[in-house]
Design a protein around this motif. Structure first.
Motif, short mmCIF file in Angstrom:
data_model
loop_
_atom_site.label_atom_id
_atom_site.label_comp_id
_atom_site.label_asym_id
_atom_site.label_seq_id
_atom_site.Cartn_x
_atom_site.Cartn_y
_atom_site.Cartn_z
N LYS A 128 0.92 -1.21 -0.09
CA LYS A 128 0.14 0.05 -0.01
C LYS A 128 0.90 1.34 -0.06
O LYS A 128 0.75 2.26 -0.81
N PHE A 129 2.01 1.43 0.87
CA PHE A 129 2.93 2.47 1.00
C PHE A 129 3.63 2.90 -0.44
O PHE A 129 3.78 3.66 -0.90
N PHE A 130 3.76 1.63 -0.94
CA PHE A 130 4.85 1.28 -2.23
C PHE A 130 3.71 2.05 -3.43
O PHE A 130 4.32 2.75 -4.19
N PHE A 131 2.58 1.75 -3.48
CA PHE A 131 1.48 2.13 -4.39
C PHE A 131 1.29 3.64 -4.22
O PHE A 131 1.06 4.13 -5.03
N MET A 132 1.31 4.06 -2.89
CA MET A 132 1.06 5.44 -2.61
C MET A 132 2.30 6.34 -3.45
O MET A 132 2.04 7.52 -3.81
N ILE A 133 3.60 5.88 -3.24
CA ILE A 133 4.52 6.41 -3.59
C ILE A 133 4.58 6.54 -5.25
O ILE A 133 4.87 7.70 -5.91
N ILE A 134 4.38 5.44 -5.72
CA ILE A 134 4.27 5.07 -7.42
C ILE A 134 3.17 6.04 -7.95
O ILE A 134 3.52 6.73 -8.87
N ARG A 135 2.02 6.25 -7.10
CA ARG A 135 0.90 6.87 -7.77
C ARG A 135 1.16 8.54 -7.87
O ARG A 135 1.02 9.15 -8.59
N GLU A 136 1.92 8.91 -6.55
CA GLU A 136 2.41 10.30 -6.80
C GLU A 136 3.42 10.55 -7.72
O GLU A 136 3.53 11.72 -8.48
N ILE A 137 4.19 9.64 -8.08
CA ILE A 137 5.32 9.93 -9.04
C ILE A 137 4.73 9.90 -10.56
O ILE A 137 4.99 10.72 -11.34
N VAL A 138 4.04 8.80 -10.73
CA VAL A 138 3.31 8.58 -11.99
C VAL A 138 2.06 9.50 -12.24
O VAL A 138 1.46 9.45 -13.59
N LEU A 139 1.75 9.99 -11.26
CA LEU A 139 0.43 11.05 -11.14
C LEU A 139 -0.71 10.35 -11.70
O LEU A 139 -1.49 10.58 -12.78
N LEU A 140 -0.96 9.03 -11.30
CA LEU A 140 -2.36 8.37 -11.37
C LEU A 140 -3.35 8.98 -10.34
O LEU A 140 -3.02 9.31 -9.37
N PRO A 141 -4.52 8.78 -10.91
CA PRO A 141 -5.58 9.26 -10.06
C PRO A 141 -6.06 8.42 -8.70
O PRO A 141 -6.08 8.87 -7.71
N ALA A 142 -5.62 7.08 -8.98
CA ALA A 142 -5.75 6.21 -7.87
C ALA A 142 -4.89 4.61 -8.14
O ALA A 142 -4.88 4.53 -9.40
N LEU A 143 -4.43 4.07 -7.14
CA LEU A 143 -3.57 2.95 -7.35
C LEU A 143 -3.99 2.05 -5.93
O LEU A 143 -3.10 1.97 -5.12
N PRO A 144 -5.25 1.46 -5.97
CA PRO A 144 -5.59 0.70 -4.70
C PRO A 144 -4.64 -0.50 -4.48
O PRO A 144 -4.16 -1.05 -5.45
N LEU A 145 -4.72 -0.94 -3.29
CA LEU A 145 -4.13 -2.23 -3.10
C LEU A 145 -5.00 -3.36 -3.46
O LEU A 145 -6.42 -3.11 -3.39
#
Length: 644
Positions: A128-145
């Motif tokens: 979940k923490f990993f997806f939060m970082i990737i979402r901020e970097i790739v500028l995705l609207p959401a990247l849920p677990l």
């Protein structure tokens, strides 16, 4: 007690030796699982940045898996060779060779299974923490677990197969020979180490040559050195640890005043013994550390390029149109409407760039009108400059060109218009992207510019319309002009960009893609460097704890002789510091000289400095190494004192 219980207790009994190896394995499995989770994420769509993310994860997983194969094979070989005395006793007590192979297989599978289970669980916990970082970097609207069998199957399948192969191959690493030789263990081979003076001097020569060439490289040869220097430095490093260092220590022992000074005798003598035992391990640690430094350093330099991107591209939007372009008015209207719709402030200046031939160089030169340049400079807050009739100044094509042109004076004739000008100095402000106007460009006073324009109208001289949008919030323009940019990109891919009567640049959109891509690569690289760093520490940790028993006996004798706690810590420091910081220091020097060459490449590509990012990388690794040293030193001292 069953055979499996015996194997399990063997692993528990050797837990101190296996700790760092187990931690590094767990971290490798965890990082591999995190990459897999992103690889199979259902929200990843087929957009450009997401494709880069997937490609980066796939490459990272391949690199990680290959390195883990090497790491596990090397570590297992070292572990089993260090336990040769134990295996010799078991064989002496009647254990068959097949039973010994089975024992090693079960022990390896116990460690491997525990590493896979722990790494997978930790990986899922941090997903979940990993997806939060990737979402901020790739500028995705959401990247849920999410929960899927695919990441688990890939991770468990890849590492379980690897541990099974290692478990079957591991018995090959045990020394063959008489039981007595196995029982004698490493002690029997301590006196057999030697060195070659020729290889020792060759190692120093190779390293010296590598450093000199890296420090003195130029744009013309740096690409060739990329393929030549790494093998040269690698061979030089190997010879340095196996032959050059023993040679230097031998010369040091001849200096009696230093060698017999206080506790240097003990430290240097012990250092020679440790070097003999660990020369190849030092080489491995140096190469792995250098790879970690270089990986993060190169990726950090990419982020430096992203952070300095706006300085290199001060304009928010650039539209260039040839005279035959029928879409010019439509496109400019579209860009203005989109900027207004997004409520983005901007200043627009239109340049008519004329082309003449200079008699001084016999080459084409682009000509800009001074009043237009002053108007654009005013929007940036720069002062206007003044020129009289017959005067002109160079427009430097890049920031570094200003120093070459600012004191230069040239008198020339613009052939097509027959206008004489004196070009004196260079325009001092950076308003345009490098080479976005032309290789050779000048700013002409308004009177002479009108003469050139009039002659061009009668003679059909070449000209170009250049629309410069100065946008303070330039990062907000990533959604502006998408249809125009798509047409330009399509013509570029089809190789028809020269046939297109216009071009369009959106630095804000380009910056968004570059920043996202480089940040993502840096994040992936940091995780990989973390694996490399832990693996390098694991090698040192293992060597320390396999010699713990003999160290206890040695220090016990010294304490009985009356050595104080302070003197005891001094001796321990002088023995531990070289093991921790010498390979790391060589890797540090390797990386520093490699970064000098990298700076030359960036100077040629984009004229940017990467010093700040690289200093941060090296300082960061230094702090980590110091922390790791004190952590291991604390545990090492505790174990040594526990026996006294």
């Amino acid at each position: 007690m069953t055979f499996r219980q015996f194997a399990y207790r063997n692993v528990i009994r050797n837990r101190r030796v296996y700790t760092a190896f187990f931690m590094a394995s767990v971290f490798s499995v965890m990082v591999f699982f995190l990459y897999s989770m992103l690889l199979f994420h259902p929200s990843i769509e087929n957009r450009f940045v997401q494709e880069i993310a997937i490609m980066g994860m796939v490459i990272a997983e391949i690199i990680l898996y290959i390195f883990t194969v090497f790491f596990l094979f090397y570590s297992m070989r070292a572990f089993l060779q260090a336990r040769s005395k134990e295996f010799g006793i078991l064989l002496h007590l009647g254990m068959a060779k097949q039973q010994l192979n089975r024992l090693i297989f079960i022990e390896t599978m116990i460690i491997g299974t525990a590493s896979i289970v722990a790494g997978t669980i930790l990986g899922f916990m941090f997903s979940k923490f990993f997806f939060m970082i990737i979402r901020e970097i790739v500028l995705l609207p959401a990247l849920p677990l999410y929960l899927s069998w695919e990441p688990f199957a890939l991770t468990i399948g890849a590492f379980m197969s690897l541990f099974v192969i290692i478990s079957y191959v591991a018995p090959v690493f045990i020394r063959t020979g008489e039981v007595a030789d196995l029982i004698q263990g490493d002690a029997g081979s301590r006196g057999a180490y030697g060195y070659s003076k020729a290889r020792g001097y060759l190692g120093l020569l190779f390293l010296l040559m590598s450093y000199i060439m890296a420090a003195s490289t130029t744009n013309s040869v740096v690409i060739g050195l990329i393929f030549f220097l790494p093998p040269l430095a690698t061979v030089g490093t190997f010879y340095f640890f196996t032959d050059s260092l023993p040679l230097l220590l031998h010369k040091l022992r001849k200096r009696k005043r230093l060698y017999w000074h206080h506790y240097w005798l003990l430290s240097i003598s012990e250092g020679v013994v440790r070097l003999r035992e660990n020369a190849r391990m030092f080489f491995i640690v140096t190469i792995v550390s250098t790879v970690a430094f270089m990986s993060v350093g190169i990726l950090a330099s990419l982020t430096s390029f992203a952070s300095q991107y706006h300085e290199m591209h001060p304009l928010g939007l650039i539209y260039k149109s040839k005279p035959e372009n029928e879409l010019e008015r439509k496109h400019i209207t579209q860009l203005v409407d989109e900027l207004n719709a997004e409520q983005i402030d901007y200043s627009l200046v239109r340049f008519q760039v004329l082309e003449q031939t200079s008699t001084f160089t016999e080459n084409p030169v682009a000509i800009l009108k001074l009043s237009n340049v002053n108007m654009l400079a005013h929007s940036f807050g720069y002062q206007a400059i003044d020129m009289k009739k017959g005067e002109a100044i160079f427009l430097p094509p890049s920031a570094s060109s200003y120093d070459q042109l600012k004191n230069r004076t040239v008198r020339t004739l613009l052939e097509e218009s027959n206008v004489h000008v004196k070009i004196d100095g260079a325009y001092p402000y950076h308003l345009f992207s490098a080479y976005s106007i032309a290789m050779n460009a000048i700013v002409l006073n308004d009177l002479d510019y009108e003469l050139v324009l009039e002659s061009g109208l009668t003679q059909g001289a070449k000209s170009l319309s250049y629309y410069a949008f100065n946008i303070p919030d330039w990062q907000k323009t990533k959604e502006i002009g998408l249809s125009i940019d798509a047409k330009v990109a399509e013509s570029f891919l089809l190789g028809e960009s020269d046939d297109l009567p216009y071009s369009f640049e959106n630095p804000g959109m380009n910056y968004s893609v570059i920043r996202t891509t480089f940040s993502l690569l840096l994040f992936i690289g940091l995780l990989l460097a973390g694996v490399f760093f832990l693996a390098a520490g694991s090698f040192i940790y293992f060597r320390l704890y396999t010699s713990l028993e003999s160290d206890r006996k040695q220090f016990d004798v010294l304490r009985r002789m009356g050595i104080t706690d302070r003197e005891f810590k001094k001796i321990v420091n002088r023995q531990l510091i070289p093991q921790f910081f010498f390979p790391w220091g060589v890797a540090f020097v390797h990386s520093s000289f490699a970064f000098l060459s990298l700076q030359v490449i960036w100077d040629a590509l984009a004229e940017i400095s990467i010093v700040r990012e690289l200093v941060l990388v090296l300082v960061g690794f230094t702090l980590l190494q110091i922390f790791y040293f004190y952590l291991i030193r604390w545990r090492y001292l505790a174990h040594i004192k526990a026996s006294v």
